[in-house]
Design an enzyme around this catalytic site. Structure first.
Site, PDB file in Angstrom:
ATOM      1  CG  ASP A 130      -2.154   0.896   0.895  1.00  0.00           C
ATOM      2  OD1 ASP A 130      -2.952   0.631  -0.127  1.00  0.00           O
ATOM      3  OD2 ASP A 130      -2.318   2.022   1.526  1.00  0.00           O
TER       4      ASP A 130
ATOM      5  NE  ARG B  78       6.379  -0.607  -5.721  1.00  0.00           N
ATOM      6  CZ  ARG B  78       5.686   0.479  -6.415  1.00  0.00           C
ATOM      7  NH1 ARG B  78       6.761   0.962  -7.426  1.00  0.00           N
ATOM      8  NH2 ARG B  78       4.651   1.034  -6.176  1.00  0.00           N
TER       9      ARG B  78
ATOM     10  N   GLY C 298       0.819   6.067 -12.841  1.00  0.00           N
ATOM     11  CA  GLY C 298       0.578   7.017 -11.570  1.00  0.00           C
ATOM     12  C   GLY C 298       1.012   8.061 -11.614  1.00  0.00           C
TER      13      GLY C 298
END
Ligand code: IMP
Length: 182
Positions: free
Chosen positions: A69, A168, A142
């Site tokens: 998330d 990430r 994104g």
């Protein structure tokens, strides 16, 4: 390479999976894709959202699984969109974010990777500071075309080494050290 027909990445987002797979491969961990849509609860805490997603993913997949998330936290907007980044992206998008910003363009990308199997539930956080560009630059997915990582002049969409420095990457690096020791 640690053979992980037993480690899955549960997500509906192919981009996230491909980046996570490449990053984990470099740490010697193989990753498979469990493509699914996971319910995202409304919460001010990315970690609460991630924990719920990970439990649901394990329930569906029945194999050791990680979920991710993310949130984009913009300083001049008091951390907005944060946990609402996905909703904001699909409503106002990058143009909408650009229209909200003036001089202070500082921002932070946060990734939470949560691992779940029948014995463990663990979260790992990766933060990356940066700024929001003045206009969209490059063709990434994104928020990639508007996020400039700290110490860089170009957006995520324009650089070739995103997977060596991203939020990430940082969360998966912490996960890898724990997972390989497990
Ligand atoms: P999610 O709720 O984890 O799916 O992510 C929140 C929002 O941030 C979504 O709109 C994602 O597309 C976006 N996002 C997450 N990570 C990245 C990234 O590495 N680059 C660009 N956008 C991202």
């Amino acid at each position: 390479m640690r053979q992980s027909f037993d480690l899955f990445f549960a997500s509906s987002n192919d981009h996230k999976y491909h980046e996570a797979k490449r990053i984990l491969n470099n740490f010697g961990i193989d990753l498979s894709f469990f493509k699914c849509v996971l319910e995202e609860i409304q919460s001010n805490s990315l970690n609460d959202i991630a924990i719920k997603k990970a439990k649901d993913a394990f329930h569906e997949c029945k194999k050791p699984v990680i979920i991710e998330d993310d949130g984009l936290f913009i300083e001049s907007l008091n951390g907005f969109p944060g946990p609402y980044s996905s909703f904001v992206f699909t409503t106002i998008g990058n143009e909408g974010i650009l229209n909200l910003l003036k001089k202070n363009r500082n921002a932070k990308f946060v990734s939470i990777i949560t691992y779940c199997d029948k014995n463990s539930l663990r979260s790992f956080v990766g933060n990356l500071d940066g700024t929001i560009s003045n206009s969209k630059q490059g063709n990434g997915w994104g928020y990639d075309p508007i996020f400039i990582p700290i110490k860089m002049k170009k957006t995520f969409a324009e650089i070739s080494n995103k997977n060596e420095l991203s939020h990430r990457y940082k969360a998966l690096k912490k996960f890898s050290s724990w997972y390989l020791d497990k």
